[in-house]
Scaffold this motif. Structure first.
Motif, mmCIF file in Angstrom:
data_model
loop_
_atom_site.group_PDB
_atom_site.id
_atom_site.type_symbol
_atom_site.label_atom_id
_atom_site.label_comp_id
_atom_site.label_asym_id
_atom_site.label_seq_id
_atom_site.Cartn_x
_atom_site.Cartn_y
_atom_site.Cartn_z
ATOM 1 N N ASP A 89 0.834 -1.212 0.000
ATOM 2 C CA ASP A 89 0.000 0.000 0.000
ATOM 3 C C ASP A 89 0.865 1.257 0.000
ATOM 4 O O ASP A 89 0.548 2.252 -0.659
ATOM 5 C CB ASP A 89 -0.918 -0.004 1.220
ATOM 6 C CG ASP A 89 -1.979 -1.090 1.159
ATOM 7 O OD1 ASP A 89 -2.241 -1.596 0.044
ATOM 8 O OD2 ASP A 89 -2.541 -1.433 2.220
ATOM 9 N N ASP A 119 2.220 1.953 -3.485
ATOM 10 C CA ASP A 119 1.235 2.573 -4.360
ATOM 11 C C ASP A 119 1.114 4.066 -4.083
ATOM 12 O O ASP A 119 0.989 4.880 -5.012
ATOM 13 C CB ASP A 119 -0.134 1.906 -4.173
ATOM 14 C CG ASP A 119 -0.140 0.463 -4.641
ATOM 15 O OD1 ASP A 119 0.716 0.105 -5.475
ATOM 16 O OD2 ASP A 119 -0.990 -0.314 -4.165
ATOM 17 N N SER A 171 2.126 7.180 -6.725
ATOM 18 C CA SER A 171 1.211 8.264 -7.093
ATOM 19 C C SER A 171 1.865 9.616 -6.871
ATOM 20 O O SER A 171 1.753 10.529 -7.715
ATOM 21 C CB SER A 171 -0.074 8.153 -6.265
ATOM 22 O OG SER A 171 -0.959 9.194 -6.571
ATOM 23 N N THR A 190 -1.666 1.338 -12.682
ATOM 24 C CA THR A 190 -1.497 1.194 -11.241
ATOM 25 C C THR A 190 -2.081 -0.138 -10.784
ATOM 26 O O THR A 190 -2.835 -0.785 -11.505
ATOM 27 C CB THR A 190 -2.203 2.336 -10.496
ATOM 28 O OG1 THR A 190 -3.630 2.217 -10.701
ATOM 29 C CG2 THR A 190 -1.735 3.696 -11.003
ATOM 30 N N ARG A 191 -1.745 -0.500 -9.558
ATOM 31 C CA ARG A 191 -2.338 -1.727 -9.007
ATOM 32 C C ARG A 191 -3.844 -1.585 -8.900
ATOM 33 O O ARG A 191 -4.582 -2.562 -9.064
ATOM 34 C CB ARG A 191 -1.736 -2.025 -7.634
ATOM 35 C CG ARG A 191 -0.389 -2.717 -7.690
ATOM 36 C CD ARG A 191 -0.146 -3.621 -6.498
ATOM 37 N NE ARG A 191 -0.460 -2.971 -5.242
ATOM 38 C CZ ARG A 191 -0.871 -3.615 -4.153
ATOM 39 N NH1 ARG A 191 -1.030 -4.919 -4.178
ATOM 40 N NH2 ARG A 191 -1.103 -2.965 -3.027
ATOM 41 N N ASP A 192 -4.327 -0.390 -8.637
ATOM 42 C CA ASP A 192 -5.777 -0.168 -8.578
ATOM 43 C C ASP A 192 -6.420 -0.401 -9.942
ATOM 44 O O ASP A 192 -7.538 -0.919 -10.027
ATOM 45 C CB ASP A 192 -6.081 1.253 -8.099
ATOM 46 C CG ASP A 192 -5.894 1.413 -6.592
ATOM 47 O OD1 ASP A 192 -5.863 0.376 -5.891
ATOM 48 O OD2 ASP A 192 -5.773 2.561 -6.126
ATOM 49 N N ASP A 193 -5.715 -0.022 -11.015
ATOM 50 C CA ASP A 193 -6.235 -0.269 -12.366
ATOM 51 C C ASP A 193 -6.403 -1.762 -12.607
ATOM 52 O O ASP A 193 -7.419 -2.220 -13.145
ATOM 53 C CB ASP A 193 -5.285 0.301 -13.420
ATOM 54 C CG ASP A 193 -5.250 1.821 -13.428
ATOM 55 O OD1 ASP A 193 -6.264 2.439 -13.077
ATOM 56 O OD2 ASP A 193 -4.188 2.375 -13.783
ATOM 57 N N ARG A 195 -6.627 -4.147 -10.281
ATOM 58 C CA ARG A 195 -7.651 -4.657 -9.377
ATOM 59 C C ARG A 195 -9.048 -4.379 -9.920
ATOM 60 O O ARG A 195 -9.923 -5.250 -9.898
ATOM 61 C CB ARG A 195 -7.474 -4.013 -7.997
ATOM 62 C CG ARG A 195 -8.599 -4.282 -7.010
ATOM 63 C CD ARG A 195 -8.672 -5.716 -6.588
ATOM 64 N NE ARG A 195 -7.469 -6.132 -5.871
ATOM 65 C CZ ARG A 195 -7.300 -7.352 -5.362
ATOM 66 N NH1 ARG A 195 -8.243 -8.266 -5.523
ATOM 67 N NH2 ARG A 195 -6.190 -7.669 -4.746
ATOM 68 N N GLU A 196 -9.264 -3.168 -10.409
ATOM 69 C CA GLU A 196 -10.576 -2.817 -10.963
ATOM 70 C C GLU A 196 -10.911 -3.671 -12.183
ATOM 71 O O GLU A 196 -12.045 -4.142 -12.344
ATOM 72 C CB GLU A 196 -10.599 -1.329 -11.337
ATOM 73 C CG GLU A 196 -11.931 -0.860 -11.893
ATOM 74 C CD GLU A 196 -11.924 0.605 -12.280
ATOM 75 O OE1 GLU A 196 -12.947 1.081 -12.824
ATOM 76 O OE2 GLU A 196 -10.894 1.286 -12.063
#
Length: 513
Positions: A120, A123, A127, A267-270, A272-273
């Motif tokens: 975390d 990430d 950013s 990103t890791r969020d991309d 994950r989504e």
């Protein structure tokens, strides 16, 4: 892991152990000798050993029983590929495939609780680093980069490298691999049949609680892969620009590996989504072939994969490529022997003329007996190689029939273009002889049958047809449909397809003086 380059499709890469379905090919030699031999008895024997079921959450399973040897091949098929990626996030499907081997909260880590804090933090720093780079704050960029590297080193201390692979190998598994194409993503390997429950456990955990660890290290691996396959590759660069020219609207124009800028900004969020959107139960299909009991498979699937909660259906591709109304061309300069490419729009795998297109490609470009090889390579000697691809870069949606040739020394792409045009016009104006038609029919059917003569090949083709056409039974229908194609069908489709307004030309040339 394998990235399926759309110009060299090979779904079987990576498997090292296969077993043939007993009794299916007792007369394959006779099928090879004459396409008039009926194959219905063989297909009926196969279909009787195939069963299917769907879990309450929508996840589907196809099971082929083959008790010849105590092994099973598994294919997990996610109905998502390069075509499903959002604008500006190309390459995310392929990126996700890489990360799917990094483990879970239990596999691949010595202490996930502590590791998660560092992931975390990485990430967050990434950013901040992007923002500092955009603002041109070099001092802050330098400080954040140092902090990022230090945090990444700390996080790596908790990682158990290739933990999933080691478990599979220790338990007798082979061929652990995956592949991403424009149309789909597949994960596959084989196990001894007494490890069925272990596969259920590993594969369900893999997509129930994935941890996308080592994200930033893997990003560099993928960027290097892009440099090798595209940026530093003459044909890779050509194909990327060719697709961008041939398609104006449909996402087949996007490279499966992704554009460099998009990969860098993911990103890791991309990821994950994207995972949460497309790796939902009703968008996943499992095919297995080998020494299994369908009843036991269903019982175990309900225990392990039944844990997946039902989700909304994944979004579908809605873009429709408009009919091409004028010729298109693209020229790429690259230090290379010249290449010539020529593509024509054609329908998807579900179209009734699909077998006709397969045979047209075979007549023109399959092997040393094909027309292009005999004319361009042997007789006129204007090309060192001349081949064709029936479906490019995928087949789930309307796509391209592509022909390509490497020019011979002291010859030009224009000579190749003229020679290719002569063979296409011949196909349009002269009916194919019965001997030639029967030859390519036999070769085409035998090629499919040989693909079925392995657990991995059987599982891959069954799930491919299930998802792309709505039923695995259409695979066997296509074999019958190949037999029904006539010389008139070849001529009709050739005249519909090979017209200037439907053509895209690509020229790969050495840099001009």
């Amino acid at each position: 892991m394998v990235l399926l380059l759309s110009w060299s499709f090979n779904p079987g890469l990576g498997l090292t152990q296969t077993v043939g379905p007993d009794g299916l090919f007792d007369s394959l030699d006779s099928i090879n000798r004459s396409s008039g031999v009926s194959i219905e008895p063989y297909l009926e024997g196969v279909s009787q050993r195939i069963s299917e079921f769907t879990l309450d959450n929508g996840m589907k399973f196809i099971v082929f029983e083959n008790h010849q040897a105590p092994v099973v091949s598994f294919v997990t098929y996610a109905d998502v590929g390069g075509v499903d990626e959002p604008m500006g996030k190309t390459g995310v499907a392929h990126f996700l495939e890489h990360l799917a081997f990094k483990g879970t909260t239990e596999i691949g880590t010595t202490n996930y609780k502590e590791e998660k804090k560092l992931l975390d933090r990485l990430d967050k720093i990434f950013s901040q680093l992007k923002a500092a780079q955009i603002n041109g704050n070099e001092a802050l960029v330098s400080r954040l980069q140092q902090e990022f590297n230090q945090t990444q080193t700390e996080a790596s201390k908790y990682v158990k490298q290739n933990d999933l692979g080691k478990i599979v190998e220790t338990e007798g598994g082979v061929g652990l691999n995956a592949a991403t194409s424009a149309d789909y993503t597949v994960y596959f390997y084989s196990f001894p049949s007494n490890k069925l429950e272990l596969w259920m456990s590993l594969e369900s955990e893999r997509f129930l609680e994935p941890v996308f660890r080592e994200f930033y290290q893997e990003k560099q691996v993928i960027l290097e892969e892009r440099r090798l396959r595209t940026d530093n590759s003459p044909i890779g660069t050509m194909l990327e620009q060719f697709l961008g020219t041939a398609f104006s609207t449909h996402p087949y124009q996007q490279p499966v590996i992704g554009y460099e800028e998009d990969i860098r900004n993911l990103t890791r969020d991309d990821v994950r989504e994207f995972f949460e959107t497309y790796y939902v139960p009703n968008n996943l299909t499992v095919a297995m072939a080998g020494d299994v009991n369908p009843t036991q498979v269903k019982e175990l699937a309900e225990v392990y994969f039944g844990r997946f909660q039902p989700q909304n259906s994944a979004p579908k591709v809605t873009e429709v490529e408009p009919i091409q109304t004028a010729p298109r061309e693209v020229t790429v300069e690259f230090p290379s022997q010249p290449w010539y490419l020529e593509g024509y729009h054609r329908p998807s795998i579900s179209h009734s003329d699909y077998p006709v297109y397969e045979l047209i490609t075979a007549i023109l470009s399959d092997g040393r007996t094909s027309r292009l090889y005999k004319s361009l390579v042997e007789e006129q000697q204007v090309a060192l190689a001349a081949r064709g691809i029936s479906t490019f870069p995928g087949e789930k949606f309307p796509n391209l029939m592509l022909f390509y040739a490497l020019t011979a020394p002291n010859h030009s792409v224009d000579e190749v273009a003229t020679a290719l045009d002569q063979e296409i016009e011949r196909l349009k104006n002269e009916p194919v002889s019965e001997i030639d038609l029967e030859r390519v029919k036999t070769q085409a059917r035998a090629s499919v049958l040989r693909s079925l003569d392995s657990n991995k090949g059987m599982a891959q083709l069954l799930v491919d047809y299930e998802v792309k056409t709505g039923s695995w039974r259409n695979l066997f229908e296509e074999l019958n449909a190949l037999s029904a194609v006539t010389a008139g069908d070849i001529q009709r489709v050739a005249n519909q397809t090979f017209i200037p307004s439907n053509r895209t030309i690509g020229r790969l040339l050495p840099p001009s003086s």
